[in-house]
Design an enzyme around this catalytic site. Structure first.
Site, short mmCIF file in Angstrom:
data_model
loop_
_atom_site.label_atom_id
_atom_site.label_comp_id
_atom_site.label_asym_id
_atom_site.label_seq_id
_atom_site.Cartn_x
_atom_site.Cartn_y
_atom_site.Cartn_z
N GLY A 291 -0.01 17.93 10.21
CA GLY A 291 0.92 18.54 9.27
C GLY A 291 0.30 18.67 7.90
N PRO A 292 0.93 19.47 7.02
CA PRO A 292 0.40 19.66 5.67
C PRO A 292 0.41 18.34 4.88
CG PRO A 292 2.17 21.24 6.19
CD PRO A 292 2.18 20.20 7.25
N SER A 293 -0.33 18.32 3.79
CA SER A 293 -0.33 17.15 2.91
C SER A 293 1.07 16.91 2.36
CB SER A 293 -1.30 17.37 1.74
OG SER A 293 -2.62 17.47 2.21
N GLY A 294 1.45 15.63 2.27
CA GLY A 294 2.76 15.29 1.74
C GLY A 294 3.87 15.38 2.75
N GLU B 55 -7.54 9.46 10.44
CA GLU B 55 -8.77 10.18 10.79
C GLU B 55 -9.98 9.70 10.00
OE1 GLU B 55 -10.75 11.71 13.10
OE2 GLU B 55 -9.21 13.24 13.29
N GLY C 86 4.40 13.18 5.16
CA GLY C 86 4.88 11.85 5.53
C GLY C 86 4.04 11.15 6.58
N LYS C 87 2.81 11.65 6.83
CA LYS C 87 1.99 11.08 7.92
C LYS C 87 1.58 9.63 7.60
CE LYS C 87 -1.13 14.38 7.67
NZ LYS C 87 -0.54 15.26 6.65
N THR C 88 1.08 9.39 6.39
CA THR C 88 0.64 8.03 6.01
C THR C 88 1.84 7.09 5.88
OG1 THR C 88 -1.26 8.97 4.85
CG2 THR C 88 -0.67 6.70 4.31
#
Length: 583
Positions: A372-375, A502, A377-379
């Site tokens: 998904g794009p930055s921001g 990653e 909520g992945k982290t």
């Protein structure tokens, strides 16, 4: 409004010291010896009085001389040992206080560190506890012996001549009237000084920990100005403190001189009229010093007490913060079950939703890629799985049970995490690979983990091998070397759940190949969640979850999402262009 608060703060300081469980025997012995020293000191002017009243060479006996000598020796020894014992008690109190703070800092939730600078926290641990130590080890004896000295001196003076004593005591209300406002002012200054010291420490800590960024950005001038501002504020507060201290000394000297003039003038007239002996007058003057000097000690005690009260407010506030619960929950023996997010919502602040109604399941031994794009909520998703934060809505389950049912140490011991930064601690390569393990690691286990992480080759090429110092945050190693050490660390923990932010995204092509091989070894048979930046990771994943602005907008394999999800198709095409460019 201010009086109740001050009273509460006094009680807070006393409670905080009592909670450190200081040695009552040590404190009692120290105070007893200090009292003995004070009592002997009170007796000496009486010896002097008798000597003066009957002074002649023939009247001096060996017994009197020996008694005077013994009195001075006892006073010196008792006073010295008393000071040492009280200093020892103060050191033990501050050590216990720092131990409590250090233990507290290690169990505070990550959210605390999100909102507080490291330097500010360090200041609580060092500067504020040092103020409390100073109160106990340097000023507590002076306070108790000072009170005893004042009471004892007045008692003897009333016995010698009550009229002259009452005349002398007229000055006491004047002293209180003058010194009390100065004490209040010192409290305000000390609170400000502690706040500014904490802020300045925070600036220094932040700048020095990122000194390479500072230099690479040519930010020395900017950071110098930031530091200079803090230095200037500390300087101004220090000047204010100096002004108050400068007033205290001369005022006490003025009071002493005023008393001395009254006693010598009035007493001299009494001696001349024969109603007072010369010995009485000498004793009066000596007791005057034993009356005024303890008042100075008591004043210094209250000045330091005001500083300690300000420090206590911050220490107590830190100790009262909510902390992670490491004790409750059952042990987790097997994490090889499906890991499910059910309608998970999360926000760092109210009204700023980061994850919104996120639901998906990770099957044991399979790879799930988060794209998904930055921001998006992945982290943050990783942080929730590590239980750094609780979800604000929904649930995370292992099998049929909430992950909160397991104890935090047990849960985290089953997770291996390799991030882009691969943080290392200052120490040796061995220290970093074995970091956090509760048991000793054999050389064979260490070598095996390094070999599977493809780190053994470069480690053996280093002059000191596994004992090579990596420097602060691992600055002496390359990015690829740091990543492989982080992978070796994860392998040694043998986690059942693996989270990869990653780890090859910031590496050159050669390092990326080696690190990817190491990651493949690490991922074997483990439930793996990957924040994906590389198409190769996505293509090989068993499941892909696409996040947009905190919402799941697609779940499936690479082929399925490529056909049905426009934004994913754009992501994949972009990755292909990047790969072609790199080739």
């Amino acid at each position: 409004m201010s009086k109740p608060k001050t009273s509460a703060n006094w009680r807070q300081l006393i409670r905080l010291v009592r909670e450190t469980k200081p040695s009552k025997g040590l404190l009692a012995a120290a105070l007893f010896l200090s009292i003995i020293s004070t009592l002997v000191g009170l007796a000496i002017p009486l010896f002097t009085k008798n000597m003066v009243d009957s002074f002649s060479l023939t009247s001096l006996s060996l017994t009197q001389i020996v008694l005077m000598g013994v009195a001075f020796i006892v006073q010196a020894i008792a006073g010295g040992v008393g000071v040492y014992l009280l200093n020892r008690a103060g050191q033990k109190v501050v050590a216990s206080l720092r131990d409590r703070l250090w233990k507290k800092l290690l169990v505070l939730p990550v959210s605390y560190y999100d909102n507080h600078e490291t330097g500010e926290t360090i200041s609580r641990m060092t500067n504020d506890t040092g103020v409390v130590k100073g109160l106990i080890s340097e000023h507590l004896t002076g306070f108790f012996t000072g009170i005893l000295g004042v009471v004892g001196s007045i008692s003897v003076l009333l016995y010698l001549d009550w009229k002259m004593t009452l005349m002398m005591l007229i000055v006491v209300p004047l002293a209180i009237l003058i010194l009390t406002p100065l004490g209040r002012q010192m409290h305000k200054i000390s609170v400000g000084l502690q706040d500014e010291t904490a802020g300045f420490t925070a600036v220094i800590s932040r700048v020095l920990s990122e000194i390479r960024l500072v230099k690479a950005s040519n930010a020395e001038t900017v950071e110098y100005r930031n530091g200079q501002t803090g230095i200037e504020k500390l300087f101004r507060l220090g000047l204010k403190e100096g002004i108050v201290s400068a007033w205290v000394g001369p005022l006490i000297f003025f009071i002493l001189m005023l008393l001395l003039v009254i006693i010598i003038g009035y007493g001299g007239a009494r001696v001349a009229s024969g109603t007072l002996t010369a010995g009485d007058l000498v004793a009066f003057i000596l007791y005057l010093f034993q009356f005024v000097l303890p008042i100075t000690q008591i004043t210094n005690f209250f000045t330091q007490f005001q500083k300690a009260v300000g420090a206590t407010e911050r220490i107590a506030a830190l100790l009262e913060l909510g902390e992670e619960d490491h004790a409750s929950g059952k042990p987790l023996d097997n994490a090889g079950r499906p890991l499910t997010l059910e309608r998970v919502t999360f926000a760092y602040k109210a009204g700023e939703t980061i994850l919104d109604d996120v639901s998906f399941t990770m099957q044991p031994g399979k790879v799930t890629a988060i794209v998904g794009p930055s921001g998006s909520g992945k982290t943050t998703l990783f942080a929730l799985l590590e239980r750094f934060y609780p979800p604000t809505g929904g649930a995370i389950k292992l099998g049929e049970e909430l992950i909160d049912a397991y104890s935090l140490p047990s849960w985290r011991s089953r997770i291996g995490y390799v991030s882009q930064e691969s943080p290392l601690i200052a120490g040796t390569i061995r220290d970093n690979i074995c970091y956090g393990l509760p048991h000793d690691v054999t050389d064979q286990e260490l070598e095996q983990a390094a070999r599977m992480a493809y780190a053994d080759t470069f480690i053996h090429e280093l002059p000191n091998g596994y004992e090579t110092e990596v420097g602060e945050r691992g600055v002496k190693l390359s990015g690829g070397q740091r990543q492989r050490i982080a992978i070796a660390r994860a392998l040694l923990r043998n986690p059942q759940i693996l989270m990869l932010d990653e780890a090859t995204s910031s590496l050159d092509s050669k390092s990326e190949i080696v690190v990817q091989q190491a990651l493949n070894n690490l991922m074997q048979g483990r439930t793996t969640l990957v924040i994906a930046h590389r198409l190769s990771t996505v293509v090989d994943a068993d499941q892909i979850v696409f996040l947009e602005k905190g919402k799941v907008t697609g779940i499936g394999t690479h082929e399925e999402l490529f056909q049905t999800h426009a934004l994913y198709r754009e992501f994949a095409a972009q990755q292909l262009r990047i790969q072609e460019h790199r080739v």
